[in-house]
Enzyme design. Structure first.
Site, PDB file in Angstrom:
ATOM      1  N   HIS A 379       0.815  -1.215   0.000  1.00 49.82           N
ATOM      2  CA  HIS A 379       0.000   0.000   0.000  1.00 49.82           C
ATOM      3  C   HIS A 379       0.855   1.274   0.000  1.00 49.82           C
ATOM      4  O   HIS A 379       0.340   2.367  -0.217  1.00 49.82           O
ATOM      5  CB  HIS A 379      -0.915  -0.008   1.232  1.00 49.82           C
ATOM      6  CG  HIS A 379      -2.200   0.743   1.037  1.00 49.82           C
ATOM      7  ND1 HIS A 379      -2.421   1.561  -0.046  1.00 49.82           N
ATOM      8  CD2 HIS A 379      -3.327   0.807   1.795  1.00 49.82           C
ATOM      9  CE1 HIS A 379      -3.634   2.091   0.050  1.00 49.82           C
ATOM     10  NE2 HIS A 379      -4.193   1.654   1.154  1.00 49.82           N
ATOM     11  N   ASP A 383      -2.306   2.192  -4.510  1.00 51.83           N
ATOM     12  CA  ASP A 383      -3.528   2.585  -3.804  1.00 51.83           C
ATOM     13  C   ASP A 383      -4.598   1.508  -3.973  1.00 51.83           C
ATOM     14  O   ASP A 383      -4.539   0.684  -4.892  1.00 51.83           O
ATOM     15  CB  ASP A 383      -4.054   3.916  -4.348  1.00 51.83           C
ATOM     16  CG  ASP A 383      -3.117   5.073  -4.040  1.00 51.83           C
ATOM     17  OD1 ASP A 383      -2.420   5.008  -3.006  1.00 51.83           O
ATOM     18  OD2 ASP A 383      -3.079   6.038  -4.837  1.00 51.83           O
TER      19      ASP A 383
END
Length: 408
Positions: A379, A383
């Site tokens: 992450h 995204d």
């Protein structure tokens, strides 16, 4: 005349190996290029072949020892020396020489086999490694021993051996007698370390989806015989998944990138790693430039890698440079999982078991062959929107295989 057996170059970033097992014993005849000893590195298991025909002489590096590149493993007696070394039928083996006579030879052998760093320090300082107290394994002189000896004018005290680390509480006597302790191979140690590092470093999340495999299975059933006849390899599912992944990677480039310090490195090439389970652990050979291969080309490469993996013949170069990995737990019956990143890559796709389930199709309930898909991603660089979109593109390509052919 004797020919030395030495550790070959092990590959990029690999500096040492562990002796797995010797296939021959001293005094046994060997043929040129015959496998002599198995080496285990942190990436692959490889065999060292005999550099010449003759009789195996002294084995310097025993099973379980760690050796560096170009370290002496043993020797082969050739020609007349081989004939002299081979024991005759009625001849009893010679009695071992007194320990005192062997001591200088052992010291010289261990000093010479201590590695290039020791040899370089010896040449620069004039300190004889044979005169330096050794703290390394099997009495080998380490770089630290040499530095200490140089600092004190050629005499150094051996370093104290580190105390063994107790990682678990001792078992009860009744249980201990029924336990078996086996040393982890280099490969298994590296798998454990790298997977734990991936969990500790990356901000790892997993997103899921499901794909209807009806059309891919129908296409495979229709053409599998003709495909195998023309290309000499079976038509599996992995070719479709690799092509679908490449198309999705082109649309979502962050999934094919990696973090390097404070930079993001976007890779405009597609080297797809395919996780393969073996008796010795998980290996990930890489299908290089998968975007330039047809489905048949992908299937051929995967078939070749699968055979090499089972035979322990994969080279280190064939497992380096991947930009994205696909893992198929479905072959073992896994219905759903959260795959761990293959660092430094930023994402990994998990395939699972195809299972018939009732699905609502056009207002009606139909039985369809369904597969859960999982994408674990970092992450820090990818995204949630990008990860979900990536997985949806794979789903769309597999549910309508024509999109893979038309590059849509």
């Amino acid at each position: 005349m004797a020919t030395e057996i030495r550790v070959p170059t092990l590959g990029e970033s690999v500096s040492e190996a562990t002796i797995g097992k010797w296939f021959k014993k001293p005094g046994e005849a060997v043929k040129a290029d015959e496998p002599l000893v198995e080496l285990e590195t942190d990436k692959v298991t490889l065999e060292v072949n005999a550099p010449a025909a003759g009789v195996l002489g002294e084995i310097v590096a025993k099973e379980g020892e760690t050796v560096g590149v170009n370290a002496l493993l043993g020797s082969i007696a050739e020609g007349a020396a081989a004939a002299a070394a081979a024991p005759k039928k009625d001849e009893k083996p010679a009695a071992p020489a007194p320990a005192a006579a062997e001591a200088p030879k052992a010291a010289a052998t261990k000093a010479a086999d201590s590695g290039p760093a020791v040899a370089r320090l010896a040449a620069e300082s004039g300190v004889d490694p044979a005169s330096v107290p050794a703290s390394g394994k099997d009495g080998r002189v380490t770089k630290g021993d040499m530095l200490a000896a140089i600092a004190t004018g050629g005499a150094a005290a051996p370093a104290a051996a580190p105390a063994p680390v107790q990682l678990r509480a001792p078992s009860a006597p009744d249980d201990a007698s029924r336990e078996e302790r086996v040393k982890m191979t280099k490969l298994r140690q590296t798998i454990a370390r790298r997977l734990k590092e991936a969990q500790s470093t990356a901000a790892m999340l997993t997103t899921f989806n499901e794909v209807d495999m009806t059309n891919v299975m129908a296409l495979r059933a229709q053409y599998k015989d003709a495909f195998e006849k023309k290309h000499g390899v079976k038509l599996g599912f992995m070719g479709f998944f690799v092509k679908a992944a490449v198309q999705a990677l082109k649309e979502i480039p962050a999934v094919n990138a990696e973090i390097d310090g404070t930079d993001i490195v976007y890779k405009n090439y597609y080297h797809i790693g395919v996780a393969v389970g073996t008796d010795k652990g998980l290996v990930v050979p890489v299908v290089r430039d998968a975007d330039q291969l047809s489905i048949a080309g992908v299937e051929k490469k995967i078939g070749e890698f699968g055979k090499k993996a089972r035979d322990g013949k994969l080279s280190i170069e064939e497992m380096q440079g991947g930009t994205f990995t696909i893992s198929n737990g479905g072959v073992y019956g896994s219905l759903m999982s959260t795959p761990i990143l293959n660092a430094p890559q930023s994402a990994i796709l998990g395939m699972h078991k195809i299972q018939e389930r009732p699905m609502a199709i056009g207002g009606k309930v139909e039985i369809r062959p369904m597969m859960y898909l999982a994408v674990s991603y970092d992450h820090r660089i990818i995204d949630g929107k990008e990860a979900v979109t990536f997985l949806v593109r794979i789903k769309e390509g597999l549910e309508d295989p024509a999109r893979l052919v038309l590059d849509l």
